[in-house]
Design a protein around this motif. Structure first.
Motif, mmCIF file in Angstrom:
data_model
loop_
_atom_site.group_PDB
_atom_site.id
_atom_site.type_symbol
_atom_site.label_atom_id
_atom_site.label_comp_id
_atom_site.label_asym_id
_atom_site.label_seq_id
_atom_site.Cartn_x
_atom_site.Cartn_y
_atom_site.Cartn_z
ATOM 1 N N HIS A 140 2.247 6.910 4.143
ATOM 2 C CA HIS A 140 3.239 5.888 4.463
ATOM 3 C C HIS A 140 3.166 4.717 3.480
ATOM 4 C CE1 HIS A 140 3.585 8.272 7.993
ATOM 5 N NE2 HIS A 140 2.461 7.850 8.553
ATOM 6 N N PHE A 141 4.235 3.947 3.453
ATOM 7 C CA PHE A 141 4.288 2.720 2.651
ATOM 8 C C PHE A 141 4.110 1.525 3.578
ATOM 9 C CE2 PHE A 141 6.819 -0.774 0.722
ATOM 10 C CZ PHE A 141 6.079 -0.946 -0.435
ATOM 11 N N VAL A 142 3.317 0.558 3.152
ATOM 12 C CA VAL A 142 3.048 -0.619 3.981
ATOM 13 C C VAL A 142 3.247 -1.880 3.155
ATOM 14 C CG1 VAL A 142 1.376 -1.830 5.445
ATOM 15 C CG2 VAL A 142 1.363 0.673 5.353
ATOM 16 N N TYR A 169 -5.260 -1.795 7.830
ATOM 17 C CA TYR A 169 -4.132 -1.018 8.350
ATOM 18 C C TYR A 169 -3.346 -0.414 7.195
ATOM 19 C CZ TYR A 169 -4.790 -3.643 12.745
ATOM 20 O OH TYR A 169 -5.304 -4.206 13.883
ATOM 21 N N GLY A 170 -3.090 -1.226 6.178
ATOM 22 C CA GLY A 170 -2.320 -0.737 5.039
ATOM 23 C C GLY A 170 -3.006 0.413 4.341
ATOM 24 N N GLU A 171 -4.301 0.272 4.118
ATOM 25 C CA GLU A 171 -5.053 1.324 3.431
ATOM 26 C C GLU A 171 -5.044 2.623 4.228
ATOM 27 O OE1 GLU A 171 -9.402 2.833 2.298
ATOM 28 O OE2 GLU A 171 -8.584 2.268 4.240
ATOM 29 N N GLN A 172 -5.242 2.527 5.527
ATOM 30 C CA GLN A 172 -5.297 3.721 6.371
ATOM 31 C C GLN A 172 -3.929 4.387 6.520
ATOM 32 O OE1 GLN A 172 -8.187 5.214 7.920
ATOM 33 N NE2 GLN A 172 -9.003 3.940 6.267
ATOM 34 N N PHE A 185 0.859 -1.186 0.000
ATOM 35 C CA PHE A 185 0.000 0.000 0.000
ATOM 36 C C PHE A 185 0.893 1.233 0.000
ATOM 37 C CE2 PHE A 185 -1.962 -3.466 2.201
ATOM 38 C CZ PHE A 185 -3.298 -3.462 1.825
ATOM 39 N N GLY A 186 0.477 2.270 -0.702
ATOM 40 C CA GLY A 186 1.199 3.531 -0.671
ATOM 41 C C GLY A 186 2.373 3.579 -1.630
ATOM 42 N N LYS A 187 3.136 4.671 -1.511
ATOM 43 C CA LYS A 187 4.245 4.926 -2.428
ATOM 44 C C LYS A 187 5.549 4.357 -1.890
ATOM 45 C CE LYS A 187 2.212 9.202 -4.243
ATOM 46 N NZ LYS A 187 2.391 10.668 -4.427
ATOM 47 N N GLU A 188 6.335 3.771 -2.791
ATOM 48 C CA GLU A 188 7.623 3.186 -2.416
ATOM 49 C C GLU A 188 8.654 4.241 -2.049
ATOM 50 O OE1 GLU A 188 8.827 0.742 -5.657
ATOM 51 O OE2 GLU A 188 6.929 -0.369 -5.712
ATOM 52 N N THR A 189 8.334 5.505 -2.300
ATOM 53 C CA THR A 189 9.251 6.603 -1.983
ATOM 54 C C THR A 189 8.876 7.297 -0.675
ATOM 55 O OG1 THR A 189 7.881 8.069 -3.346
ATOM 56 C CG2 THR A 189 9.782 7.037 -4.407
ATOM 57 N N SER A 190 7.977 6.715 0.086
ATOM 58 C CA SER A 190 7.536 7.331 1.341
ATOM 59 C C SER A 190 8.681 7.421 2.350
ATOM 60 C CB SER A 190 6.394 6.502 1.950
ATOM 61 O OG SER A 190 5.290 6.438 1.079
#
Length: 231
Positions: free
Chosen positions: A85-87, A76-79, A51-56
């Motif tokens: 953040h990246f999860v 959790y990942g979505e939130q 989830f999220g961006k790999e550059t977080s």
């Protein structure tokens, strides 16, 4: 016998006991993710859910509970991704985190642009995550969900547990304080149970809770966000 050798023997014995316990769980049942959990999935590969961006700036590695589908923790990942953040939630062998506890270290290498990492683990997953917490300087802390470390760790930690947990007694959480820093953070979700830390339905041996999994996880997420924002 020297103290270090006693500690090594104790750690090996604890690992063996946990592996036996994990096998007993594996031989009995599986817990699949609910349709609600599946609805939060962003990117799913054969061995990883992300989830999220790999550059977080900040990343989280989530270790699943024993025999629980990794997708069950997608909320959790979505939130956390919504907060920038990246999860990464690895799909570990036979859904037993202890069988590949070092997976988190490989994930850190695979996503080098993430500067800080936090480990999260539910139940047996938290115990597995605790074995790598000091093995990479990018790991800044660990979050236990109804869980505790296998052995003493020297890292910032947050332990969140349910007052109605029928799988992991609150007394075990209290006992685990001796293996954590004196400033370790503990938070009890009074009406929470064990299974509500994921989205996979009822768990054998657990107590009922008036909370929905989403309600319990929202409270857990509030604590996680506060934990990572504290210097």
């Amino acid at each position: 016998m020297k103290k270090w050798s006693i500690r090594i023997i104790g750690t090996i014995a604890a690992l063996l006991a946990l592996l036996i316990f994990a096998f007993m769980i594996w031989a009995q049942f599986d817990y699949d993710a609910t349709p609600q959990a599946e609805s939060y999935v962003e990117t799913e590969a054969p061995r990883l859910v992300t989830f999220g961006k790999e550059t977080s700036e900040i990343g989280f590695i989530f270790y699943q509970g024993a025999k629980v589908d990794a997708v069950a923790y997608s909320y959790y990942g979505e939130q956390l991704a919504k907060d920038g953040h990246f999860v990464a939630i690895p799909k570990l062998p036979f859904r037993i985190a202890l069988l590949d506890a070092n997976k988190g270290l490989a994930i850190i290498e695979d996503y080098p642009e993430v500067k800080q990492w936090y480990l999260i683990g539910h139940s047996l997953g938290g115990s597995a995550a605790s074995t790598i917490v000091g093995q990479n300087p990018k790991i800044k802390g660990i979050i236990f969900l109804a869980s505790y470390p296998i052995d003493s760790i020297d890292a910032p930690s947050l332990t969140i547990y349910g007052g109605r947990d029928g799988v992991l007694p609150v007394a075990d959480i209290e006992k685990s304080k001796q293996d954590l820093r004196k400033n370790a953070v503990f938070h009890e979700i009074e009406q929470g149970n064990h299974a509500n830390f994921g989205m996979y339905g009822r768990q054998k041996g657990d107590n009922n809770s008036p909370l929905t999994p989403k309600e319990q996880q929202d409270e857990a997420l509030d604590e996680i966000k506060q934990f990572i924002s504290t210097p």
